[in-house]
Write a protein that holds these residues in place. Structure first.
Motif, PDB file in Angstrom:
ATOM      1  N   VAL A   7      50.300 122.158 106.205  1.00 44.10           N
ATOM      2  CA  VAL A   7      50.089 121.294 107.362  1.00 44.10           C
ATOM      3  C   VAL A   7      50.884 120.004 107.195  1.00 44.10           C
ATOM      4  O   VAL A   7      51.552 119.534 108.115  1.00 44.10           O
ATOM      5  N   VAL A   8      50.826 119.446 105.996  1.00 46.92           N
ATOM      6  CA  VAL A   8      51.569 118.215 105.705  1.00 46.92           C
ATOM      7  C   VAL A   8      53.065 118.464 105.823  1.00 46.92           C
ATOM      8  O   VAL A   8      53.791 117.679 106.442  1.00 46.92           O
ATOM      9  N   LEU A   9      53.543 119.551 105.258  1.00 42.93           N
ATOM     10  CA  LEU A   9      54.974 119.862 105.315  1.00 42.93           C
ATOM     11  C   LEU A   9      55.442 120.118 106.740  1.00 42.93           C
ATOM     12  O   LEU A   9      56.566 119.749 107.101  1.00 42.93           O
ATOM     13  N   SER A  10      54.614 120.715 107.544  1.00 42.23           N
ATOM     14  CA  SER A  10      54.952 120.928 108.948  1.00 42.23           C
ATOM     15  C   SER A  10      55.102 119.591 109.675  1.00 42.23           C
ATOM     16  O   SER A  10      56.052 119.405 110.453  1.00 42.23           O
ATOM     17  N   GLN A  11      54.204 118.665 109.392  1.00 44.75           N
ATOM     18  CA  GLN A  11      54.278 117.352 110.028  1.00 44.75           C
ATOM     19  C   GLN A  11      55.519 116.594 109.548  1.00 44.75           C
ATOM     20  O   GLN A  11      56.198 115.944 110.340  1.00 44.75           O
ATOM     21  N   ILE A  12      55.823 116.695 108.277  1.00 45.69           N
ATOM     22  CA  ILE A  12      57.024 116.041 107.732  1.00 45.69           C
ATOM     23  C   ILE A  12      58.279 116.643 108.353  1.00 45.69           C
ATOM     24  O   ILE A  12      59.226 115.920 108.672  1.00 45.69           O
ATOM     25  N   ALA A  13      58.299 117.941 108.559  1.00 52.59           N
ATOM     26  CA  ALA A  13      59.455 118.585 109.212  1.00 52.59           C
ATOM     27  C   ALA A  13      59.624 118.055 110.630  1.00 52.59           C
ATOM     28  O   ALA A  13      60.756 117.815 111.073  1.00 52.59           O
ATOM     29  N   ILE A  15      58.683 115.075 111.687  1.00 51.43           N
ATOM     30  CA  ILE A  15      59.140 113.687 111.550  1.00 51.43           C
ATOM     31  C   ILE A  15      60.642 113.668 111.256  1.00 51.43           C
ATOM     32  O   ILE A  15      61.399 112.921 111.876  1.00 51.43           O
ATOM     33  N   GLU A  16      61.061 114.507 110.333  1.00 49.26           N
ATOM     34  CA  GLU A  16      62.484 114.581 109.970  1.00 49.26           C
ATOM     35  C   GLU A  16      63.332 115.006 111.174  1.00 49.26           C
ATOM     36  O   GLU A  16      64.372 114.402 111.449  1.00 49.26           O
ATOM     37  N   ALA A  17      62.882 116.008 111.893  1.00 49.24           N
ATOM     38  CA  ALA A  17      63.629 116.483 113.064  1.00 49.24           C
ATOM     39  C   ALA A  17      63.718 115.400 114.130  1.00 49.24           C
ATOM     40  O   ALA A  17      64.773 115.226 114.763  1.00 49.24           O
ATOM     41  N   GLU A  18      62.640 114.671 114.332  1.00 47.28           N
ATOM     42  CA  GLU A  18      62.663 113.603 115.333  1.00 47.28           C
ATOM     43  C   GLU A  18      63.603 112.482 114.908  1.00 47.28           C
ATOM     44  O   GLU A  18      64.334 111.932 115.741  1.00 47.28           O
ATOM     45  N   GLN A  20      66.268 112.783 113.164  1.00 48.75           N
ATOM     46  CA  GLN A  20      67.622 113.287 113.411  1.00 48.75           C
ATOM     47  C   GLN A  20      67.933 113.260 114.898  1.00 48.75           C
ATOM     48  O   GLN A  20      69.016 112.843 115.303  1.00 48.75           O
ATOM     49  N   ARG A  21      66.988 113.682 115.710  1.00 47.64           N
ATOM     50  CA  ARG A  21      67.203 113.745 117.160  1.00 47.64           C
ATOM     51  C   ARG A  21      67.513 112.379 117.755  1.00 47.64           C
ATOM     52  O   ARG A  21      68.377 112.250 118.619  1.00 47.64           O
ATOM     53  N   ILE A  22      66.839 111.339 117.272  1.00 45.95           N
ATOM     54  CA  ILE A  22      67.026 110.004 117.851  1.00 45.95           C
ATOM     55  C   ILE A  22      68.086 109.175 117.123  1.00 45.95           C
ATOM     56  O   ILE A  22      68.290 108.009 117.441  1.00 45.95           O
ATOM     57  N   GLY A  23      68.751 109.784 116.145  1.00 44.57           N
ATOM     58  CA  GLY A  23      69.836 109.091 115.458  1.00 44.57           C
ATOM     59  C   GLY A  23      69.392 108.143 114.362  1.00 44.57           C
ATOM     60  O   GLY A  23      70.143 107.254 113.971  1.00 44.57           O
ATOM     61  N   PHE A  24      68.181 108.324 113.841  1.00 41.01           N
ATOM     62  CA  PHE A  24      67.675 107.483 112.758  1.00 41.01           C
ATOM     63  C   PHE A  24      67.925 108.103 111.384  1.00 41.01           C
ATOM     64  O   PHE A  24      67.512 107.560 110.383  1.00 41.01           O
ATOM     65  N   TRP A  25      68.570 109.251 111.347  1.00 45.42           N
ATOM     66  CA  TRP A  25      68.835 109.958 110.095  1.00 45.42           C
ATOM     67  C   TRP A  25      70.220 109.574 109.615  1.00 45.42           C
ATOM     68  O   TRP A  25      71.193 109.654 110.351  1.00 45.42           O
ATOM     69  N   GLN A  26      70.330 109.172 108.376  1.00 49.26           N
ATOM     70  CA  GLN A  26      71.579 108.673 107.795  1.00 49.26           C
ATOM     71  C   GLN A  26      72.261 109.777 106.999  1.00 49.26           C
ATOM     72  O   GLN A  26      71.636 110.375 106.122  1.00 49.26           O
ATOM     73  N   ALA A  27      73.510 110.029 107.286  1.00 51.31           N
ATOM     74  CA  ALA A  27      74.254 111.091 106.598  1.00 51.31           C
ATOM     75  C   ALA A  27      74.604 110.709 105.162  1.00 51.31           C
ATOM     76  O   ALA A  27      74.537 111.541 104.260  1.00 51.31           O
ATOM     77  N   GLU A  28      74.980 109.462 104.944  1.00 50.09           N
ATOM     78  CA  GLU A  28      75.382 109.044 103.604  1.00 50.09           C
ATOM     79  C   GLU A  28      74.168 108.596 102.792  1.00 50.09           C
ATOM     80  O   GLU A  28      73.206 108.065 103.339  1.00 50.09           O
ATOM     81  N   PRO A  29      74.218 108.831 101.472  1.00 54.93           N
ATOM     82  CA  PRO A  29      73.097 108.426 100.625  1.00 54.93           C
ATOM     83  C   PRO A  29      73.008 106.904 100.488  1.00 54.93           C
ATOM     84  O   PRO A  29      73.970 106.189 100.774  1.00 54.93           O
ATOM     85  N   TRP A  51      63.898 103.914 104.438  1.00 55.09           N
ATOM     86  CA  TRP A  51      62.745 104.134 103.561  1.00 55.09           C
ATOM     87  C   TRP A  51      62.049 105.443 103.926  1.00 55.09           C
ATOM     88  O   TRP A  51      61.690 106.229 103.045  1.00 55.09           O
ATOM     89  N   LEU A  52      61.885 105.692 105.223  1.00 56.48           N
ATOM     90  CA  LEU A  52      61.265 106.950 105.646  1.00 56.48           C
ATOM     91  C   LEU A  52      62.074 108.140 105.125  1.00 56.48           C
ATOM     92  O   LEU A  52      61.518 109.084 104.562  1.00 56.48           O
ATOM     93  N   GLN A  53      63.370 108.097 105.293  1.00 52.56           N
ATOM     94  CA  GLN A  53      64.231 109.220 104.925  1.00 52.56           C
ATOM     95  C   GLN A  53      64.347 109.406 103.415  1.00 52.56           C
ATOM     96  O   GLN A  53      64.242 110.538 102.927  1.00 52.56           O
ATOM     97  N   PHE A  54      64.588 108.336 102.705  1.00 56.13           N
ATOM     98  CA  PHE A  54      64.940 108.459 101.286  1.00 56.13           C
ATOM     99  C   PHE A  54      63.778 108.259 100.314  1.00 56.13           C
ATOM    100  O   PHE A  54      63.889 108.656  99.150  1.00 56.13           O
ATOM    101  N   ILE A  55      62.689 107.677 100.765  1.00 54.71           N
ATOM    102  CA  ILE A  55      61.545 107.446  99.882  1.00 54.71           C
ATOM    103  C   ILE A  55      60.317 108.227 100.356  1.00 54.71           C
ATOM    104  O   ILE A  55      59.788 109.076  99.640  1.00 54.71           O
ATOM    105  N   PHE A  56      59.882 107.944 101.576  1.00 53.80           N
ATOM    106  CA  PHE A  56      58.652 108.536 102.096  1.00 53.80           C
ATOM    107  C   PHE A  56      58.716 110.061 102.175  1.00 53.80           C
ATOM    108  O   PHE A  56      57.865 110.756 101.591  1.00 53.80           O
TER     109      PHE A  56
END
Length: 103
Positions: A7-13, A15-18, A20-29, A51-56
């Protein structure tokens, strides 16, 4: 009682997809020094979306793999602060609120 890992992993997926969809996902580390933060949510070295992408998200995935979760989560409170007035982030805030509700 903690939530099931799937359930947690589904919710995280979601969050991650959203992110990416809104352009908040960073390609470079992140730069190595950005991981040396001392403030909550890494505010002294990175943006909240970083922080959401790389830590949370990685920490939640690790917690799910070990089936060890915190007793509560309040990431949505910070998301409301950070994304106040950012229309495209409204669904992301909802998803983070739903994540918090799991705990």
């Amino acid at each position: 009682m903690p939530p099931e890992s799937k359930v947690v992993l589904s919710q995280i997926a979601s969050i991650e997809a959203e992110m990416q969809r809104i352009g908040f996902w960073q390609a470079e580390p992140l730069k190595a020094e950005q991981y040396q933060f001392s403030e909550a949510f890494g505010m002294d070295t990175m943006a909240f979306s970083q922080w959401l992408q790389f830590i949370f998200i990685p920490r939640v995935k690790e917690s799910a793999a070990n089936n060890k979760f915190p007793s509560k989560s309040e990431v949505a409170v910070q998301a409301v602060r950070e994304f106040d007035g950012v229309h495209e982030a409204s669904h992301l805030v909802t998803l983070l609120s739903e994540f918090d509700a799991l705990f």
